[in-house]
Design an enzyme around this catalytic site. Structure first.
Site, PDB file in Angstrom:
ATOM      1  N   GLU A 233      -4.141 -46.375 -12.720  1.00  0.00           N
ATOM      2  CA  GLU A 233      -2.812 -45.783 -12.899  1.00  0.00           C
ATOM      3  C   GLU A 233      -2.013 -45.744 -11.606  1.00  0.00           C
ATOM      4  O   GLU A 233      -0.799 -45.851 -11.624  1.00  0.00           O
ATOM      5  CB  GLU A 233      -2.951 -44.366 -13.459  1.00  0.00           C
ATOM      6  CG  GLU A 233      -1.613 -43.668 -13.627  1.00  0.00           C
ATOM      7  CD  GLU A 233      -1.669 -42.548 -14.623  1.00  0.00           C
ATOM      8  OE1 GLU A 233      -0.855 -41.636 -14.486  1.00  0.00           O
ATOM      9  OE2 GLU A 233      -2.503 -42.582 -15.532  1.00  0.00           O
ATOM     10  N   LYS A 234      -2.718 -45.591 -10.490  1.00  0.00           N
ATOM     11  CA  LYS A 234      -2.033 -45.478  -9.206  1.00  0.00           C
ATOM     12  C   LYS A 234      -2.945 -46.035  -8.118  1.00  0.00           C
ATOM     13  O   LYS A 234      -4.159 -46.180  -8.325  1.00  0.00           O
ATOM     14  CB  LYS A 234      -1.649 -44.023  -8.924  1.00  0.00           C
ATOM     15  CG  LYS A 234      -2.802 -43.044  -8.988  1.00  0.00           C
ATOM     16  CD  LYS A 234      -2.353 -41.632  -8.714  1.00  0.00           C
ATOM     17  CE  LYS A 234      -1.679 -40.980  -9.882  1.00  0.00           C
ATOM     18  NZ  LYS A 234      -2.595 -40.678 -11.004  1.00  0.00           N
TER      19      LYS A 234
ATOM     20  N   ASP B 100      -4.976 -42.535 -16.277  1.00  0.00           N
ATOM     21  CA  ASP B 100      -5.452 -41.153 -16.287  1.00  0.00           C
ATOM     22  C   ASP B 100      -5.863 -40.757 -17.708  1.00  0.00           C
ATOM     23  O   ASP B 100      -5.319 -41.283 -18.692  1.00  0.00           O
ATOM     24  CB  ASP B 100      -4.361 -40.208 -15.771  1.00  0.00           C
ATOM     25  CG  ASP B 100      -4.324 -40.164 -14.253  1.00  0.00           C
ATOM     26  OD1 ASP B 100      -5.202 -40.768 -13.620  1.00  0.00           O
ATOM     27  OD2 ASP B 100      -3.403 -39.527 -13.691  1.00  0.00           O
TER      28      ASP B 100
ATOM     29  N   ASP C  43      -5.221 -38.986 -20.270  1.00  0.00           N
ATOM     30  CA  ASP C  43      -4.332 -38.179 -21.103  1.00  0.00           C
ATOM     31  C   ASP C  43      -3.380 -39.100 -21.852  1.00  0.00           C
ATOM     32  O   ASP C  43      -3.420 -40.324 -21.704  1.00  0.00           O
ATOM     33  CB  ASP C  43      -3.571 -37.139 -20.281  1.00  0.00           C
ATOM     34  CG  ASP C  43      -2.723 -37.744 -19.178  1.00  0.00           C
ATOM     35  OD1 ASP C  43      -2.492 -38.969 -19.188  1.00  0.00           O
ATOM     36  OD2 ASP C  43      -2.286 -36.999 -18.285  1.00  0.00           O
TER      37      ASP C  43
ATOM     38  N   TYR D 218      -9.718 -33.991 -11.921  1.00  0.00           N
ATOM     39  CA  TYR D 218      -8.374 -34.321 -12.418  1.00  0.00           C
ATOM     40  C   TYR D 218      -7.557 -33.052 -12.687  1.00  0.00           C
ATOM     41  O   TYR D 218      -7.973 -32.200 -13.470  1.00  0.00           O
ATOM     42  CB  TYR D 218      -8.509 -35.138 -13.704  1.00  0.00           C
ATOM     43  CG  TYR D 218      -7.207 -35.538 -14.336  1.00  0.00           C
ATOM     44  CD1 TYR D 218      -6.359 -36.440 -13.716  1.00  0.00           C
ATOM     45  CD2 TYR D 218      -6.825 -35.006 -15.566  1.00  0.00           C
ATOM     46  CE1 TYR D 218      -5.168 -36.810 -14.297  1.00  0.00           C
ATOM     47  CE2 TYR D 218      -5.635 -35.371 -16.162  1.00  0.00           C
ATOM     48  CZ  TYR D 218      -4.811 -36.277 -15.518  1.00  0.00           C
ATOM     49  OH  TYR D 218      -3.615 -36.629 -16.094  1.00  0.00           O
TER      50      TYR D 218
ATOM     51  N   ARG E 134      -4.309 -32.456 -13.887  1.00  0.00           N
ATOM     52  CA  ARG E 134      -3.297 -32.283 -14.942  1.00  0.00           C
ATOM     53  C   ARG E 134      -3.964 -31.978 -16.285  1.00  0.00           C
ATOM     54  O   ARG E 134      -3.570 -32.490 -17.326  1.00  0.00           O
ATOM     55  CB  ARG E 134      -2.424 -33.532 -15.051  1.00  0.00           C
ATOM     56  CG  ARG E 134      -1.614 -33.843 -13.804  1.00  0.00           C
ATOM     57  CD  ARG E 134      -0.915 -35.194 -13.932  1.00  0.00           C
ATOM     58  NE  ARG E 134      -0.232 -35.576 -12.719  1.00  0.00           N
ATOM     59  CZ  ARG E 134       1.057 -35.381 -12.472  1.00  0.00           C
ATOM     60  NH1 ARG E 134       1.802 -34.783 -13.375  1.00  0.00           N
ATOM     61  NH2 ARG E 134       1.604 -35.769 -11.352  1.00  0.00           N
TER      62      ARG E 134
END
Length: 642
Positions: free
Chosen positions: A7-8, A103, A105, A328, A330
């Site tokens: 993701e990043k 991520d 989610d 993680y 979030r």
């Protein structure tokens, strides 16, 4: 070649660290020794196209264009990350296998899926994409995640749910925001009057609270205490409990509004005997609070350190991505997988090294104590925020980062302490025909509470200020009322929102709703917004100049108040958002369809727009008109559209 799409960049580097070495670092990717490649997104590389991408005429904001409803939805590359999209497009063509490492989610699922789809990866190759779920960036955890790959097809409903949310937010936000902004400009306001399915109900909460405070009129009410003495000379107080006959002089909350009635009770009890009618003592236990999810952490950090939701989230991201000291962040979950229980020795050792102040708490922890936090049935895509087993020196952290880490660590350690035990005692006493009650709470065992002594942690709501001890009494015993005491009190206005209470209101929004069906939905979906979006939503309301700070208080501006006044109740209360979230959750579980959800929104939108009252903007001045207003979607927040 297998292509891993993170993701990043920070996640990509953590992934590469556990893959075969040596590595070759390219422009936007890392090639590992066996030829496989790790690359990454930088948040969303794509965003919903602006209205003028569908028709150049939409560049002008005009009422006759509304509602704008795309027939075929378009995505466009974000200008700042167009180069990385090109890197991924080239690598996707070369790869014979793909691993999705977004991520864990809803938004993380969509973020990588939309790149794969946008780059026109053939269907046969898309069907073979695998999913890797990483919540801890330390090598051991990453390696374990790589050993547990799943088919990405399992997560298609989650991606569809996120896509429906994204498009619905665009459809609702673009049209309602343009409508209100145009009407506001007609009245002289030069700023953007943005509307979103989450940001606007949050603003509505603040506006209604402010108006309630402004219109509040304090009313006097009265309580009567009896000062009592036993034959042994021990003194204590008991409070009068009004009988049913007193209801005509009470408000809806049972407070006595008649001073004459209270004075009558006062006169009747002075010097009179009191008869002990009933005694009760209940031994109670309170288990340790569960580990944090993001909102619970933000609320505690706001209360303890005065930090905004965004400051907490930013610090968490640094602790997770740069230092790899927490899992993680979030997360909306407060439970842990059962397999994590075996990691407690490593995690607590890391806590003791990083936070010497918590070393005694680590030493006193019972690592064999298995509380309710470990529950596989409560864990889905991600688990509670806890420290990792990585050991480092505290000097590398900023003061804020260390404070946040200590909050997370203390909450984790609490899982290895016994319950807080206490006795709740009550004595019912009859005096001159009236009932008086004395209560006390006596601590039996500190349990997990010893971890929070002096930490500034708020007591549980049920821990009202009570005396710690009552005299030893027996039923039928007579005590003497030395005198009565009249307590003159005033009803209190609600308090202005603060960062902590506004976040608490967003997560506990069900208590502001009367509709039983909506209340249940809001409880099940955990409130307004998500763990990932709440900080961004609050910050957006400040950016749009709908909210302002006065010390710790959060208040609505004139623009915020007039915007809420102009909108139908459906747009300013949590009800619509709750129904959306219930439908989006049903889509993610394959219990509802994308098309039904979007069709219902398209049909209801024109009616909702007709209910906007332009006259409410009369007298609204100021605001800075932006050169171009684009509904930007950032990673996780989608703030412009919400």
């Amino acid at each position: 070649m297998i292509l891993y799409i993170a993701e990043k960049p920070s996640l990509g580097r953590a992934l590469a660290d556990v893959l075969p070495k040596p590595h070759h670092k390219g422009d936007g990717f890392i090639r590992v020794a066996n030829g496989d490649v790790v690359s990454w997104c930088i948040g969303h590389l794509l965003e919903q196209a602006q209205p003028d991408a569908y028709d150049p005429a939409y560049k002008q904001w005009r009422l006759e264009h509304l509602p704008i409803s795309p027939r075929e939805w378009k995505l466009e590359p974000k200008a700042k990350t167009r180069g990385q999209l090109g890197v991924l497009r080239k690598l996707l063509k070369e790869a014979h296998g793909i691993v999705h490492v977004g991520d864990p989610d809803r938004e993380g699922q969509l973020l990588v899926d939309e790149v794969i789809n946008y780059c026109a990866v053939p269907a046969a190759k898309r069907d073979q994409v695998q999913r890797c779920l990483i919540s801890d960036l330390n090598p051991g955890a990453v390696s374990k995640a790589l050993s547990r790959l799943r088919s990405n097809r399992e997560f298609v409903p989650l991606s569809v749910s996120a896509l429906a949310r994204s498009r619905a937010d665009w459809l609702y936000g673009i049209n309602m925001s343009r409508l209100c902004t145009i009407q506001g400009q007609k009245m002289g306001y030069q700023g953007v009057l943005s509307v979103g399915r989450v940001q606007t109900p949050v603003l509505g909460l603040v506006v209604r609270r402010d108006l309630e405070i402004e219109s509040f009129q304090a009313k006097p009410y009265y309580e009567v205490d009896a000062l009592l003495q036993t034959e042994r000379g021990e003194q204590f107080r008991a409070r009068w409990q009004p009988s049913d006959a007193c209801q005509p002089w009470q408000d809806e909350e049972g407070r006595v509004l008649s001073r004459a009635l209270a004075e009558n009770v006062l006169g009747r009890i002075a010097g009179q005997p009191g008869l002990v009618r009933a005694l009760s003592s209940k031994r109670k236990q309170q288990a340790a609070p569960l580990p944090y999810n993001l909102s619970a952490l933000q609320i505690d950090a706001a209360r303890r350190y005065g930090l905004s939701a965004k400051q907490v989230l930013d610090s968490c991201q640094v602790l997770y991505e740069r230092h790899r000291l927490i899992t993680y962040p979030r997360s909306d979950c407060r439970y842990l997988p059962e397999e994590h229980f075996s990691q407690a020795p490593a995690v607590t050792a890391a806590i003791a090294r990083l936070c010497p102040a918590l070393a005694p708490a680590v030493a006193a922890a019972d690592l064999g104590l298995r509380g309710k936090a470990w529950n596989d049935k409560k864990v889905e895509a991600h688990h509670a925020i806890i420290p990792t087993g990585k050991k480092t020196e505290g000097g590398r952290l900023s003061a804020t980062e260390l404070n946040i880490y200590q909050l997370i660590a203390r909450q984790y350690l609490a899982q290895f302490y016994p319950a807080w035990e206490y006795d709740d005692k009550q004595v019912d006493i009859a005096i001159a025909g009236g009932l008086f009650i004395a209560r006390a709470r006596q601590q039996v065992g500190k349990g997990w509470k010893q971890l929070f002594e002096g930490s500034g942690r708020a007591e549980p709501e049920d821990a009202a200020e009570l005396p710690t001890r009552l005299p030893e009494l027996v039923e039928g015993e007579v005590v003497q009322c030395l005198r009565g005491e009249l307590l003159d009190k005033l009803t209190q206005a609600p308090k202005y929102f603060t960062d902590a209470t506004l976040l608490a209101a967003m997560t506990g929004i069900a208590r502001f709703v009367t509709d039983p069906e909506v209340k249940k939905i809001l409880r099940d979906t955990d409130g307004l917004g998500t763990e990932a979006t709440r900080a961004g939503i609050i910050e957006l309301l400040f950016k749009r100049q709908f909210l302002l700070r006065q010390g710790k208080q959060i208040r609505a501006t004139e623009a915020g108040k007039k915007l809420i006044a102009s909108l139908p109740a459906a747009a300013t209360t949590p009800d619509m958002t709750a129904r959306w979230e219930a439908q989006l959750d049903a889509i993610s579980r394959k219990q509802a369809g994308y098309q039904d959800f979007m069709s219902a929104l398209e049909q209801s939108l024109p009616e909702l727009m007709q209910q906007v009252d332009p006259a409410s903007f009369r007298g609204l001045q100021g605001g800075a008109r932006p050169k171009v207003f684009r509904k930007r979607r950032t990673r996780k927040t989608a703030a412009g559209a919400k």
